[in-house]
Design a protein around this motif. Structure first.
Motif, PDB file in Angstrom:
ATOM      1  N   ILE A  50       0.826  -1.203   0.000  1.00  8.82           N
ATOM      2  CA  ILE A  50       0.000   0.000   0.000  1.00  8.82           C
ATOM      3  C   ILE A  50       0.861   1.254   0.000  1.00  8.82           C
ATOM      4  O   ILE A  50       0.548   2.231  -0.691  1.00  8.82           O
ATOM      5  CB  ILE A  50      -0.962  -0.031   1.203  1.00  8.82           C
ATOM      6  N   GLY A  51       1.958   1.256   0.756  1.00 10.08           N
ATOM      7  CA  GLY A  51       2.806   2.438   0.817  1.00 10.08           C
ATOM      8  C   GLY A  51       3.403   2.787  -0.526  1.00 10.08           C
ATOM      9  O   GLY A  51       3.379   3.954  -0.957  1.00 10.08           O
ATOM     10  N   ALA A  52       3.946   1.794  -1.227  1.00 10.04           N
ATOM     11  CA  ALA A  52       4.524   2.042  -2.549  1.00 10.04           C
ATOM     12  C   ALA A  52       3.462   2.489  -3.533  1.00 10.04           C
ATOM     13  O   ALA A  52       3.709   3.354  -4.394  1.00 10.04           O
ATOM     14  CB  ALA A  52       5.230   0.785  -3.054  1.00 10.04           C
ATOM     15  N   GLU A  53       2.259   1.938  -3.422  1.00  6.13           N
ATOM     16  CA  GLU A  53       1.189   2.324  -4.334  1.00  6.13           C
ATOM     17  C   GLU A  53       0.730   3.755  -4.078  1.00  6.13           C
ATOM     18  O   GLU A  53       0.398   4.484  -5.029  1.00  6.13           O
ATOM     19  CB  GLU A  53       0.014   1.359  -4.216  1.00  6.13           C
ATOM     20  N   PHE A  54       0.701   4.195  -2.812  1.00  2.95           N
ATOM     21  CA  PHE A  54       0.428   5.604  -2.536  1.00  2.95           C
ATOM     22  C   PHE A  54       1.436   6.483  -3.272  1.00  2.95           C
ATOM     23  O   PHE A  54       1.071   7.504  -3.870  1.00  2.95           O
ATOM     24  CB  PHE A  54       0.494   5.888  -1.037  1.00  2.95           C
ATOM     25  N   ALA A  55       2.706   6.108  -3.232  1.00  2.60           N
ATOM     26  CA  ALA A  55       3.730   6.898  -3.924  1.00  2.60           C
ATOM     27  C   ALA A  55       3.466   6.937  -5.421  1.00  2.60           C
ATOM     28  O   ALA A  55       3.536   8.006  -6.054  1.00  2.60           O
ATOM     29  CB  ALA A  55       5.114   6.309  -3.633  1.00  2.60           C
ATOM     30  N   THR A  68      -6.114  -7.179   1.384  1.00  6.49           N
ATOM     31  CA  THR A  68      -5.602  -6.513   0.192  1.00  6.49           C
ATOM     32  C   THR A  68      -4.426  -7.311  -0.349  1.00  6.49           C
ATOM     33  O   THR A  68      -3.698  -7.964   0.406  1.00  6.49           O
ATOM     34  CB  THR A  68      -5.161  -5.075   0.536  1.00  6.49           C
ATOM     35  N   ALA A  69      -4.235  -7.244  -1.651  1.00  7.44           N
ATOM     36  CA  ALA A  69      -3.183  -8.019  -2.322  1.00  7.44           C
ATOM     37  C   ALA A  69      -1.809  -7.406  -2.042  1.00  7.44           C
ATOM     38  O   ALA A  69      -1.220  -6.734  -2.890  1.00  7.44           O
ATOM     39  CB  ALA A  69      -3.458  -8.100  -3.813  1.00  7.44           C
ATOM     40  N   THR A  70      -1.316  -7.620  -0.839  1.00 12.57           N
ATOM     41  CA  THR A  70       0.019  -7.185  -0.428  1.00 12.57           C
ATOM     42  C   THR A  70       0.704  -8.372   0.223  1.00 12.57           C
ATOM     43  O   THR A  70       0.203  -9.490   0.195  1.00 12.57           O
ATOM     44  CB  THR A  70      -0.064  -6.020   0.576  1.00 12.57           C
ATOM     45  N   GLY A  71       1.850  -8.135   0.844  1.00  5.41           N
ATOM     46  CA  GLY A  71       2.553  -9.207   1.535  1.00  5.41           C
ATOM     47  C   GLY A  71       2.149  -9.370   2.984  1.00  5.41           C
ATOM     48  O   GLY A  71       2.852 -10.035   3.749  1.00  5.41           O
ATOM     49  N   PHE A  72       1.006  -8.806   3.385  1.00  5.12           N
ATOM     50  CA  PHE A  72       0.604  -8.833   4.791  1.00  5.12           C
ATOM     51  C   PHE A  72       0.504 -10.255   5.338  1.00  5.12           C
ATOM     52  O   PHE A  72       0.999 -10.552   6.428  1.00  5.12           O
ATOM     53  CB  PHE A  72      -0.743  -8.122   4.973  1.00  5.12           C
ATOM     54  N   GLU A 118      -4.145  -1.294  -6.041  1.00  4.62           N
ATOM     55  CA  GLU A 118      -4.376  -0.063  -6.804  1.00  4.62           C
ATOM     56  C   GLU A 118      -5.749   0.528  -6.511  1.00  4.62           C
ATOM     57  O   GLU A 118      -5.899   1.741  -6.351  1.00  4.62           O
ATOM     58  CB  GLU A 118      -4.241  -0.338  -8.318  1.00  4.62           C
ATOM     59  N   ALA A 119      -6.757  -0.348  -6.423  1.00  2.05           N
ATOM     60  CA  ALA A 119      -8.115   0.124  -6.159  1.00  2.05           C
ATOM     61  C   ALA A 119      -8.251   0.644  -4.738  1.00  2.05           C
ATOM     62  O   ALA A 119      -8.933   1.651  -4.487  1.00  2.05           O
ATOM     63  CB  ALA A 119      -9.114  -1.009  -6.406  1.00  2.05           C
TER      64      ALA A 119
END
Length: 265
Positions: free
Chosen positions: A13-18, A184-188, A210-211
């Motif tokens: 999520i952090g990288a996608e915010f960027a 969410t589709a992350t590495g969580f 992204e969504a």
């Protein structure tokens, strides 16, 4: 140009915010433990978007890291107009059998670092009477979740804390909002230690990152203290505490999240 500081910006999520803020004209400050992915992301955004990107690698589970981060932005004269407290992680399993050091690091990152960064960066925002703080919570913050007990509790803190600060600061030109995604589709799941074949999550499927971030940035424009993002199912889940007694809800969720016994061949 406005400038956003994003914690946990090396992935997910952090990288996608960027990636989504850059074409909107934001300069960026990116921080996370791992420098190489931050440097790669920064170089790509500088080249593709022509923005300024500062990289500050720090481990926010360390007690002095929030002050170091604030001091480095001050020393570089980087005015932070948007603070995104995204860094955080979970731990799946029986609380009493979990690793104590990992649990305490979770509290340090999910609560203490977020609180400290919010406090320090809120001061200049108040002086300017402008600024936005997004604290990344979770739909897990709306109810107890056995086997994610501490993680859900940290996100309950984020939700309550953010909504209270929204009310304290809304008349000062400052927005504070808890963004609450679901799975969410992350590495969580990998970091939290979910078994690869385990279907512990009560939500079917994972929302595209992204969504989730696009919805979060749209929510940021509204005058509210929190926003549930990531699909209609998340709104339904966060409504359950209003419909069921909390102890009943905890038992139901506990059965869904209970680690499954290993099967023999």
């Amino acid at each position: 140009m406005p400038r956003a500081l994003i914690t946990g910006a090396s992935s997910g999520i952090g990288a996608e915010f960027a990636r989504q803020l850059a074409p909107q004209g934001y300069d960026l400050v990116l921080t996370a433990r791992s420098q190489d992915p931050l440097d790669h992301l920064a170089a790509t955004l500088r080249q593709d978007q022509g923005i300024e990107v500062d990289v500050i690698p720090l481990d926010l589970t360390q007690a002095n890291a929030p002050t170091q981060l604030y001091q480095q932005t001050s020393d570089r004269q980087l005015q932070i107009d948007l603070l995104i407290n995204n860094a955080g992680f979970g731990d799946y399993g029986d609380f009493a059998e979990s690793d104590r050091s990992k649990l305490l690091a979770m509290v340090q990152l999910n609560i203490t670092a977020l609180t400290d960064l919010t406090y320090q960066f809120l001061q200049p925002m108040r002086s300017r009477q402008s600024g936005t703080i997004l604290n990344i919570g979770s739909i897990g913050g709306f109810q107890p979740i056995p086997y994610l007990a501490l993680y859900a509790a940290t996100k309950a803190f984020v939700l309550s804390f953010s909504e209270a600060l929204w009310a304290e600061n809304k008349d000062m030109g400052i927005k504070v909002m808890a963004i609450c995604p679901g799975p969410t589709a992350t590495g969580f799941n990998d970091v939290a230690g979910f078994p690869k074949t385990d279907a512990a999550s009560p939500s079917p499927g994972l929302a595209p990152v992204e969504a989730v971030v696009s919805e979060a940035l749209n929510a940021m424009k509204r005058d509210r203290g929190s926003a549930v993002v990531g699909g209609w199912a998340n709104h339904l889940i966060t409504s359950l505490p209003r419909l069921l007694p909390r102890d009943t809800l905890a038992q139901i969720i506990g059965e869904q999240f209970r680690p499954k016994a290993p099967t023999s061949d």
